[in-house]
Motif scaffolding. Structure first.
Motif, short mmCIF file in Angstrom:
data_model
loop_
_atom_site.label_atom_id
_atom_site.label_comp_id
_atom_site.label_asym_id
_atom_site.label_seq_id
_atom_site.Cartn_x
_atom_site.Cartn_y
_atom_site.Cartn_z
N SER A 132 6.27 -17.64 14.96
CA SER A 132 6.14 -16.19 14.92
C SER A 132 7.03 -15.61 13.82
N LEU A 133 8.26 -16.14 13.71
CA LEU A 133 9.15 -15.65 12.66
C LEU A 133 8.60 -15.98 11.29
N MET A 134 7.97 -17.17 11.19
CA MET A 134 7.40 -17.58 9.91
C MET A 134 6.31 -16.60 9.48
N LEU A 135 5.43 -16.19 10.44
CA LEU A 135 4.35 -15.27 10.09
C LEU A 135 4.92 -13.96 9.57
N ILE A 136 5.93 -13.42 10.25
CA ILE A 136 6.55 -12.18 9.79
C ILE A 136 7.16 -12.37 8.41
N GLN A 137 7.87 -13.49 8.28
CA GLN A 137 8.54 -13.81 7.02
C GLN A 137 7.54 -13.81 5.86
N VAL A 138 6.40 -14.52 6.04
CA VAL A 138 5.40 -14.62 4.97
C VAL A 138 4.84 -13.24 4.65
N MET A 139 4.51 -12.48 5.70
CA MET A 139 3.94 -11.13 5.49
C MET A 139 4.89 -10.26 4.66
N ILE A 140 6.11 -10.10 5.19
CA ILE A 140 7.06 -9.16 4.59
C ILE A 140 7.47 -9.63 3.18
N CYS A 141 7.84 -10.91 3.08
CA CYS A 141 8.36 -11.36 1.79
C CYS A 141 7.29 -11.34 0.72
N SER A 142 6.04 -11.66 1.08
CA SER A 142 5.01 -11.62 0.05
C SER A 142 4.77 -10.18 -0.40
N ALA A 186 -11.86 -1.39 -4.99
CA ALA A 186 -11.05 -1.86 -3.88
C ALA A 186 -9.75 -1.08 -3.83
N GLY A 187 -9.31 -0.76 -2.63
CA GLY A 187 -8.05 -0.04 -2.49
C GLY A 187 -6.87 -0.97 -2.69
N THR A 188 -5.67 -0.38 -2.76
CA THR A 188 -4.47 -1.17 -3.00
C THR A 188 -4.28 -2.25 -1.94
N TRP A 189 -4.37 -1.85 -0.68
CA TRP A 189 -4.07 -2.78 0.41
C TRP A 189 -5.15 -3.85 0.51
N TYR A 190 -6.42 -3.40 0.29
CA TYR A 190 -7.50 -4.37 0.32
C TYR A 190 -7.29 -5.42 -0.77
N THR A 191 -6.96 -4.94 -1.96
CA THR A 191 -6.71 -5.87 -3.07
C THR A 191 -5.62 -6.84 -2.70
N TYR A 192 -4.56 -6.31 -2.12
CA TYR A 192 -3.42 -7.17 -1.81
C TYR A 192 -3.78 -8.22 -0.78
N PHE A 193 -4.37 -7.79 0.35
CA PHE A 193 -4.60 -8.74 1.44
C PHE A 193 -5.74 -9.70 1.14
N ARG A 194 -6.84 -9.16 0.58
CA ARG A 194 -8.03 -9.99 0.46
C ARG A 194 -8.11 -10.74 -0.86
N ILE A 195 -7.36 -10.30 -1.86
CA ILE A 195 -7.47 -10.97 -3.16
C ILE A 195 -6.17 -11.64 -3.57
N MET A 196 -5.09 -10.87 -3.61
CA MET A 196 -3.84 -11.43 -4.14
C MET A 196 -3.27 -12.51 -3.23
N LEU A 197 -3.26 -12.22 -1.94
CA LEU A 197 -2.65 -13.17 -1.01
C LEU A 197 -3.43 -14.49 -0.99
N ILE A 198 -4.76 -14.39 -1.13
CA ILE A 198 -5.58 -15.60 -1.14
C ILE A 198 -5.26 -16.42 -2.39
#
Lengths: 336, 303
Positions: free
Chosen positions: A114-124, A229-241
Motif C-alpha cells: 500500500s505504501l508502495m502504491l502511494i509512493q509511486v503515485m505521489i513521486c511520479s 486530452a486534458g492535463t490529468w488524462y495525458t499524465y495518467f493514460r499516456i505519460m505514466l504508461i
C-alpha cells in the motif's frame, strides 16, 4: 676449409629460419595460439573475480540457510561446517510459531504494497511536475528535493517524533477534540509522510522520475494536447504508461525497502505485527524467555530460520521480476 | 467575470498543482523539522508527562559538551568520517571495475548481475546483523572485520604479518600498506555496499556509443588507452552520482547516527542528541560539497 663450411651451414640455418619465420601460415597459427592463450588467461581471471565476488555475496546467505537446519548436536559438533548431519525442521517450526508467520508476513506485505502504491503515485506526479512545467522558484524547489536526498531522516528524527506525538493541523484538531492526537504506535504517521512525498527515500524516487520524464520526447504530450486530452488524462493514460521502466524500478525499490525498514517503524513505534523486519529483532529474546533456552548459539539458529522466512518473499519477488528490474534500473533515470 | 489567464500562468499553476503534495510535505516535515532540530540543539529540553515539552535556551552548550564532555562522540565521529573517506574511492573504483566486467557478454551474465544486486534488497538491519554473525562463523575469507581476517589467516597457516613485513622491507610506505590491507579486509563490506553503484555504471557504460570504440580501435589505441581516453571520461559525470549515493548511504549506516539515536531515545538527552546529529549532518554535507567540487572540476561533459 672447415671454417667456411661451418659458416656456410650457419648461413643455411639462418636462411632456413628466415623461411620458417616468414611462412605466413605458420605465423598466423602462432599468433592465433598466442591470442587464444591470452584470451583464456584473461577469461580465467574474470571468471575467478566474478565467482569470488558472487561467493562473498552469497556465502552468508547460504550459511544462514544451512544453519537454519542445524540440530543441537550439529551445532556443538565442530566437524560440521555447512551440511548438517542430523537436519531438523524444528527451528522453522518454532520460528513460524513465534513470528506468527503467515499473518505477520501477509500484513507486512500489505503494508509495504500500500505504501508502495502511494509512493509511486505521489513521486511520479512530483517528478513529472518538475520535469515538464515551468513555475517560479523551480530551481530552488528542486534543490530542496536534493536536500531531501542528502539529509538523512535521522537528522530530523526527534522533531518528527514530537510532531506525531502531538499531532495537529493548524490547531484544527485541538479546536474540535480539545487536545492534540497522539499518532504514535499506529502506522498513520508513515502513511501521512508518504502521502506528502516525504516517505522512506521519497527524494530519490522523485529524482528518478524527474530524470526519466525529462528524457521522454515532448512530442508525445503535444500530440495528446492537440487531440484534446486534458492535463490529468495525458499524465495518467499516456505519460505514466510510457514511464513503465522507472515505475517498475521505483515500485520494487520502494516495496522492498519499506519491507526491510526498521528505522521508521522504530521511530513511530509501529506495531510489530505490521513490520516483520522489526518483529524478527526480538524473536531471540522471546524464544529465550518462553523456552528457557539460554545458549546464544542455539538462539542464533532460531534467528537464522526466522531470517530465511523473512527473506523468502523478497527473494520470490526478485526472482519473478529480476529481468524487468535490472533492465528497468538501467533504462530509468537513475543515471543522472 | 473571470479574467482569462495566459497559457504560461495556467501551465505554471498546473505544474505547482503537480508538486503540491510534496511541497506541503517538505515544508511541514522537513523544513519545520530542521528548524526545530536547530532549536532543540540550542536548548535544554524536557518532555512533560502529558505530552508537550519545555525548552530552556542554553546557547551552544550542547555543541561544546558533545566535543569536550562526551566520552565517545569525538572518537566515533572521526572513525565514521575516516571510514567514509576510505570507503568512497574504494567503492567507486570497485564498482566501475565490476561494471566493466559485467558489461561484457559472457555465459551467466544475468545470474551474476542478479547476485551482485542482492545486497541492495537484503539491506534490512536484522538480515545484515545475522549475515555478519554468519560471516564470522564461516570465516573462509569473507569475514567483515580485519581482526577476523587475521584470525582466519592464522588458523589456516598463512602468516599475514610475514607478507606485510615483506612488502614493508621493499620500501613501500606504511600508510599505503595499511590502506591496502584495510581495503582487503573490508572486501565484503565494499562488495555489499556497491550494488546500486555497479548498476549505475553499467547503465553509463551502455550509453557510450560503440562508434567511439570503433574509432579508437581503428586509430590503434590499446585497451589501456581506450579505457583512459574513452571509457573513463564518458562515465565521469556518473562518478558524482555514485559518490553522493555512497556518502549518503555510508552516513545513514554509520555509528554516529546510532549514537545520536541512543542519546535521544535511550538516555533522553534530547538537546545533546540533536546537536550530535546536526554536527554529523553538517560534516557530511561539507564533505559532499568539497568532493563534488573536486570531481566536477575534472569532469568532462560530453554534451
Amino acid at each position: 676449409m672447415e671454417k667456411t663450411k661451418e659458416r656456410f651451414s650457419l648461413k643455411g640455418a639462418k636462411a632456413k629460419y628466415d623461411v620458417f619465420m616468414s611462412d605466413t601460415q605458420f605465423v598466423n597459427d602462432r599468433k592465433r595460439w598466442a591470442s587464444n592463450i591470452k584470451a583464456f588467461i584473461l577469461g580465467l581471471f574474470k571468471a575467478i573475480i566474478i565467482i569470488g565476488t558472487c561467493y562473498v555475496v552469497l556465502g552468508p546467505v547460504i550459511g544462514i540457510v544451512a544453519r537454519s537446519f542445524f540440530s543441537d548436536a550439529d551445532n556443538y559438533n565442530t566437524m560440521v561446517y555447512m551440511i548438517p548431519q542430523e537436519p531438523t525442521l524444528e527451528r522453522y517450526d518454532v520460528a513460524i510459531k513465534f513470528l506468527d508467520y503467515l499473518p505477520t508476513a501477509g500484513k507486512s506485505i500489505l503494508y509495504s504494497v500500500s505504501l508502495m502504491l502511494i509512493q509511486v503515485m505521489i513521486c511520479s506526479m512530483v517528478g513529472y511536475g518538475f520535469a515538464r512545467y515551468k513555475f517560479p522558484l523551480k530551481g530552488l524547489l528542486f534543490a530542496c528535493v536534493v536536500v531531501m536526498i542528502v539529509i538523512p531522516t535521522h537528522t530530523i528524527m526527534l522533531p518528527l517524533y514530537m510532531t506525531f506525538a502531538n499531532f495537529d493541523v493548524f490547531g484544527i484538531i485541538k479546536l474540535i477534540k480539545g487536545s492534540t492526537v497522539n499518532l504514535l504506535s499506529t502506522p498513520v504517521p508513515v502513511y501521512i509522510m508518504t502521502l506528502f512525498g516525504c516517505g522512506l527515500r521519497s527524494g530519490l524516487y522523485i529524482y528518478i522520475f524527474n530524470q526519466f520524464f525529462r528524457g521522454l520526447p515532448k512530442e508525445i504530450e503535444e500530440a495528446a494536447f492537440v487531440d484534446g486530452a486534458g492535463t490529468w488524462y495525458t499524465y495518467f493514460r499516456i505519460m505514466l504508461i510510457n514511464a513503465m521502466p522507472s515505475v517498475i524500478t521505483v515500485a520494487i525499490f520502494s516495496m522492498v525497502w519499506q519491507y526491510n525498514d526498521t528505522f521508521m517503524a522504530k521511530l513511530f513505534l509501529v506495531s510489530d505485527d505490521l513490520v516483520i523486519s522489526k518483529k524478527i529483532g526480538g524473536i531471540a529474546d522471546s524464544i529465550s524467555t518462553s523456552m528457557k533456552e539460554y545458549d546464544p548459539k542455539i538462539l542464533e539458529l532460531y534467528t537464522n530460520a526466522g531470517i530465511v522466512l523473512m527473506m523468502l518473499p523478497i527473494i520470490i519477488i526478485y526472482i519473478a521480476l529480476q529481468k524487468h528490474f535490472i533492465e528497468g534500473v538501467e533504462r530509468s533515470g537513475i543515471v543522472g | 467575470m473571470k479574467k482569462k489567464m495566459s497559457l504560461t500562468t495556467k501551465r505554471s499553476i498546473t505544474g505547482l498543482l503537480f508538486i503540491l503534495p510534496w511541497l506541503i510535505g517538505f515544508l511541514w516535515f522537513y523544513a519545520r523539522s530542521l528548524f526545530m532540530s536547530v532549536q532543540y540543539s540550542l536548548s535544554y529540553m524536557e518532555v512533560k508527562p502529558g505530552g508537550g515539552y519545555t525548552l530552556d535556551f542554553v546557547g551552544f552548550e550542547n555543541y561544546l559538551y558533545a566535543f569536550s564532555g562526551h566520552g565517545q562522540f569525538k572518537q566515533i565521529l572521526t572513525t565514521s568520517v575516516m571510514d567514509m573517506l576510505i570507503d568512497v574511492p574504494l567503492i567507486t573504483f570497485f564498482s566501475l571495475f565490476m561494471a566493466m566486467l559485467l558489461n561484457k557478454k559472457f555465459r551467466g551474465r544475468t545470474l551474476a548481475r542478479a547476485i551482485f544486486f542482492l545486497p541492495v534488497l537484503l539491506n534490512s538491519e536484522a538480515i545484515v546483523d545475522t549475515m555478519d554473525a554468519t560471516r564470522a562463523l564461516l570465516a573462509g575469507g569473507i569475514s567483515s572485520s580485519s581482526t577476523e581476517v587475521l584470525e582466519a589467516a592464522s588458523s589456516s597457516g598463512v602468516s599475514i604479518d610475514y607478507y606485510i613485513q615483506m612488502f614493508d622491507s621493499l620500501g613501500l610506505p606504511m600508510g599505503v600498506l595499511e590502506y591496502v590491507t584495510g581495503a582487503i579486509s573490508r572486501i565484503s563490506e565494499i562488495i555489499n555496499a556497491s550494488g546500486v553503484q555497479i548498476i549505475i555504471f553499467i547503465a553509463a557504460l551502455q550509453s557510450i556509443s560503440p562508434a567511439m570504440y570503433e574509432v579508437a580501435k581503428i586509430e590503434g589505441a590499446t585497451a589501456y588507452e581506450t579505457f583512459w581516453k574513452v571509457t573513463f571520461p564518458m562515465v565521469m559525470p556518473h562518478i558524482i552520482t555514485n559518490v553522493v549515493y555512497t556518502v549518503v548511504d555510508s552516513f545513514t549506516n554509520s555509528e554516529v547516527v546510532d549514537l545520536a539515536y541512543r542519546v535521544i531515545f535511550k538516555e533522553y538527552n534530547y538537546g545533546l542528541g540533536s546537536a550530535m546529529s546536526l554536527i554529523s549532518t553538517i560534516i557530511t554535507c561539507l564533505i559532499l560539497v568539497l568532493v563534488c567540487r573536486f570531481i566536477q572540476k575534472r569532469t568532462f561533459y560530453y554534451n
